[in-house]
Enzyme design. Structure first.
Site, PDB file in Angstrom:
ATOM      1  N   GLY A   1      -4.241 -12.507  -0.816  1.00 53.69           N
ATOM      2  CA  GLY A   1      -4.142 -11.267  -1.581  1.00 53.69           C
ATOM      3  C   GLY A   1      -3.026 -10.369  -1.104  1.00 53.69           C
ATOM      4  CG  ASP A   2      -2.888  -8.547   2.825  1.00 52.36           C
ATOM      5  OD1 ASP A   2      -3.013  -7.421   2.315  1.00 52.36           O
ATOM      6  OD2 ASP A   2      -3.598  -8.943   3.763  1.00 52.36           O
ATOM      7  CG  PHE A   3       1.158 -13.400   1.933  1.00 46.63           C
ATOM      8  CD1 PHE A   3       2.275 -13.034   2.648  1.00 46.63           C
ATOM      9  CD2 PHE A   3       0.029 -13.807   2.638  1.00 46.63           C
ATOM     10  CE1 PHE A   3       2.296 -13.071   4.032  1.00 46.63           C
ATOM     11  CE2 PHE A   3       0.025 -13.851   4.019  1.00 46.63           C
ATOM     12  CZ  PHE A   3       1.163 -13.483   4.720  1.00 46.63           C
TER      13      PHE A   3
END
Length: 739
Positions: free
Chosen positions: A530-532
């Site tokens: 999700g962060d990426f």
């Protein structure tokens, strides 16, 4: 820009897989005319609801030959394809031929492996790429050994790498007068999350050397109703938890903690687990939210379509699909002006090439000398972010040639405590350790903002307002500024200012449930996807804004979020008009695969291999070969024997490698393909990390600066901004600057 930022561009998409098709969708909904082509002699195998989403709004045309494809390319700005170098060369659409025929064309090939890699001709199937890289062994499971990864995360990351590369190349085309390559691959995409984990230092500190082991306990807690709750960081200050801990008493808390593995995020992990089991999940999550503790229930796959926050931000849209009827589908996951928008539903019928308007090629500037600068050379970026999503996006801007100044507190970015993870999102930057929000440092901040073309961060917006680094404050200083913000839940709706993290988006989207396997507890996908996704989607929005500013002279605020970017990956599970979720493949309880023809098998020598027989005829050959009991077939053969027989029958297969950190960084084939980066670091000595995520052929990347030590460039940067030694020392003495 009536129809979007890219409304003057034509994109030809020759893709069957998720990555290229999703890239075409992103360009289409930013305004480009996207024409998806296939050959009449070999139509694409597009199954399920996924491609009702990925191909919506595109024009489609069936071609009789590659000669007709060249006719379309003559008036195109961008060409996206999945051909290997040999396939492209055999059909006259290799880089050299296209450069000669259409010098202004931007070309992005998405292969299984980089074009300069020895495996460039390998079949581009994600499970096989992950197996070869050793990434199936990086994912924890409910059993020992490597496990199947249910989310096709490399394809989704490759989509974003593709469109970011395309936008960077289009911006470079404005500068250079020429098009060219903007290639990426599933392997490079799969390695994006490993930038947190796969690195080596000549003189590592104990913290760097330790890294983050895949077996660290993840705070997924079973509640009294059998539902699972993912809690990020310690919940101990939430009143219900604090009261329960007090009732247990210190001795019992100590005993419960000792019965569970030690957690780096929750000091009372064992006691927390015991207490969460006393109340239902909904009661807990509402209480934690009220206490500003980030948490989400591990939801069923696809339930996110009915989330009010997703709807409030347009991350969920209603589409009347010609095959599925009224559906809820993922919408655009970023915000920009002109806004990204749907271009209509899937079109069932292909057009004839004669119906496509012939366009003249965009002229190349013939007398411009070749340029050997990175695509974004000269762009000035102020990185005010922390943790992962924001800093990672800014690291990629540095890779692409931008001058990035990272500002963090004198005590350091909160992620510095995880040294290897921190280093994996910071290379290429100049580091300044400066306290924001203090009147004494405000002149420095204002000077940095006036210097910058771009400000990027992922702190919560109320904090940005308090520190006077919100868009309205900064726009007054620099009217043409591009301001990019990454939030957890999106800029609108009741959770707009809530804290959120990758794990929580995986939980709410249903990916933790999916990765757990049928009948098992949910499980976090360790790769921090999700962060990426959020960082890359913010970078795409930012480059769209830069492309627009180059034409209008106007700056703006653009935004993305963890929720929106993660929800896009739910495209295979659209919601139907009756409220049900379209059925998707389910990971089995052994976490080995989704079918007999797409799974991991354990062989007789206790070695694993991966099979991905995704073509219908290939799958039938495999089933015939394996007979009634596939597991026995593999257990009666060594891995090498099984691979030899499978390849003899034309089955796509790969050995599942394990413990590959050192092997990857030692491999000369990876080095030759640019997958390694090396630089001196002031603390760690020689530092080696995951390398290039793109190949721009004639344009280099900037992979020559190590992640900064805390305050490493403070004096250099402040001197550049006009603050002399006396002024700097005054800030240092006050504890407001570290150098």
């Amino acid at each position: 820009m009536k129809n979007g930022v890219l409304d003057s561009l034509r994109v030809i998409e020759f893709c069957e897989g998720i990555a290229g098709s999703a890239a075409g969708l992103q360009l289409s909904e930013a305004g480009a005319e996207v024409i998806k082509v296939e050959l009449a002699a070999r139509p694409f195998r597009r199954k399920g609801a996924l491609f009702s989403v990925l191909d919506r709004g595109k024009r489609t045309v069936s071609l009789s030959s590659f000669e007709e494809l060249l006719t379309l390319l003559s008036g195109a700005d961008v060409f996206i394809h999945e051909l290997t170098p040999a396939q492209a060369s055999a059909n006259g659409v290799d880089d050299d031929s296209l450069r000669r025929l259409f010098p202004s064309l931007v070309v992005s090939a998405i292969g299984g492996w980089p074009q300069r890699h020895a495996l460039a001709e390998a079949v581009p199937r994600e499970t096989l790429v992950l197996a070869r890289l050793g990434l199936l062994d990086e994912q924890p499971g409910h059993r020992t050994g490597p496990v199947f990864v249910r989310m096709p995360y490399a394809n989704w990351i490759a989509c974003w790498l593709c469109v970011v590369g395309v936008m960077a190349r289009l911006i470079a085309r404005d500068r250079d007068g020429r098009g060219g390559a903007a290639h990426t691959s599933l392997a490079q995409a799969a390695l994006v999350p490993m930038s947190m984990h796969w690195s080596r230092a000549e003189s590592p500190t104990p913290v760097f050397a330790k890294g983050l082991d895949k077996h660290i306990p993840i705070p997924l807690h079973r509640c009294s109703d059998g539902r699972w709750l993912h809690v990020h960081y310690s919940p101990d200050k939430a009143p219900l938890m604090a009261q329960a801990l007090e009732r247990l008493g210190p001795d019992e808390v100590t005993r419960l903690n000792a019965a569970c593995p030690e957690s780096h995020v929750a000091p009372n992990f064992g006691a927390n687990r015991n207490i969460f089991a006393t109340r239902p999940a909904q009661e807990w999550v509402e209480h934690l939210w009220q206490s500003d503790v980030a948490a989400q229930i591990a939801a069923p796959f696809g339930a996110i379509y009915f989330d009010e926050q997703a709807k409030a931000n347009g991350y969920v849209v209603q589409v009347d699909d010609p095959l599925l009827g009224k559906t809820l589908q993922p919408g655009p996951c970023y915000s920009i002006e002109p806004a990204a928008r749907l271009r209509g539903p899937l079109r069932l019928h292909s057009e004839d090439i004669a119906s496509i308007e012939v366009r003249s090629p965009t002229p190349a500037v013939a007398d411009t000398p070749p340029c050997d600068l990175p695509p974004l050379q000269g762009l000035k970026v102020l990185d005010l972010g922390a943790y992962l999503a924001g800093p990672f996006a800014c690291m990629l801007l540095a890779d692409l040639g931008a001058d990035v100044i990272k500002v963090e507190p004198p005590s350091g970015d909160a992620m510095r405590r995880l040294e290897r993870t921190f280093s994996g999102t910071q290379r290429g930057k100049r580091g300044v350790a400066l306290k924001l929000g203090d009147p004494a440092t405000q002149p420095v901040v204002e000077a940095l903002v006036r210097w910058a073309d771009v400000v990027h961060h992922n702190m919560r917006l109320p904090a940005a307002h308090k520190l006077k680094i919100d868009y309205e404050h900064l726009k007054a200083l620099n009217p043409t500024l591009l301001y990019c913000h990454v939030s957890a839940y999106g800029p609108q709706g009741p959770r707009a200012d809530w804290p959120g993290f990758d794990q929580l988006m995986q939980a709410s989207a249903g990916w933790e449930t999916a990765q757990g396997g049928e009948g098992n507890p949910p499980q976090w996908l360790r790769f921090g996807v999700g962060d990426f996704f959020a960082g890359l989607s913010s970078l795409y929005a930012l480059l769209l804004g830069l492309y627009a500013r180059n034409r209008t002279g106007r700056g703006q605020m653009v935004a993305s979020s963890l929720l929106g970017a993660t929800l896009l990956t739910m495209a295979e599970a659209v919601a139907l008009d009756d409220g049900s979720i379209r059925a998707v493949e389910v990971l089995d309880s052994a976490q080995a695969g989704v079918s007999v023809t797409h799974r991991l098998y354990l062989c007789g020598d206790n070695a694993w291999l991966a099979v991905a027989a995704l073509e219908d005829d290939e799958a039938q050959r495999l089933l015939t070969l394996l007979g009634a009991d596939p597991g026995v077939w593999f257990l009666t053969r060594t891995r090498n024997q099984a691979i030899t027989q499978l390849k003899r029958h034309g089955i796509a297969v790969e050995a599942v490698r394990e413990a590959q950190l050192d092997a990857f960084l030692d491999d000369p084939l990876n080095a030759a393909a640019g997958l390694h980066a090396h630089y001196p670091h002031p603390i760690y000595g020689h530092l080696q990390q995951v390398g290039a995520f793109w190949d721009f052929a004639d344009l280099p990347l900037a992979l020559d600066r190590a992640p900064p030590a805390l305050g490493q460039h403070s004096r250099e940067v402040l001197m550049q901004m006009g603050f002399d030694d006396v002024q700097q020392q005054r800030l240092i003495d006050a504890g407001l600057l570290r150098a």
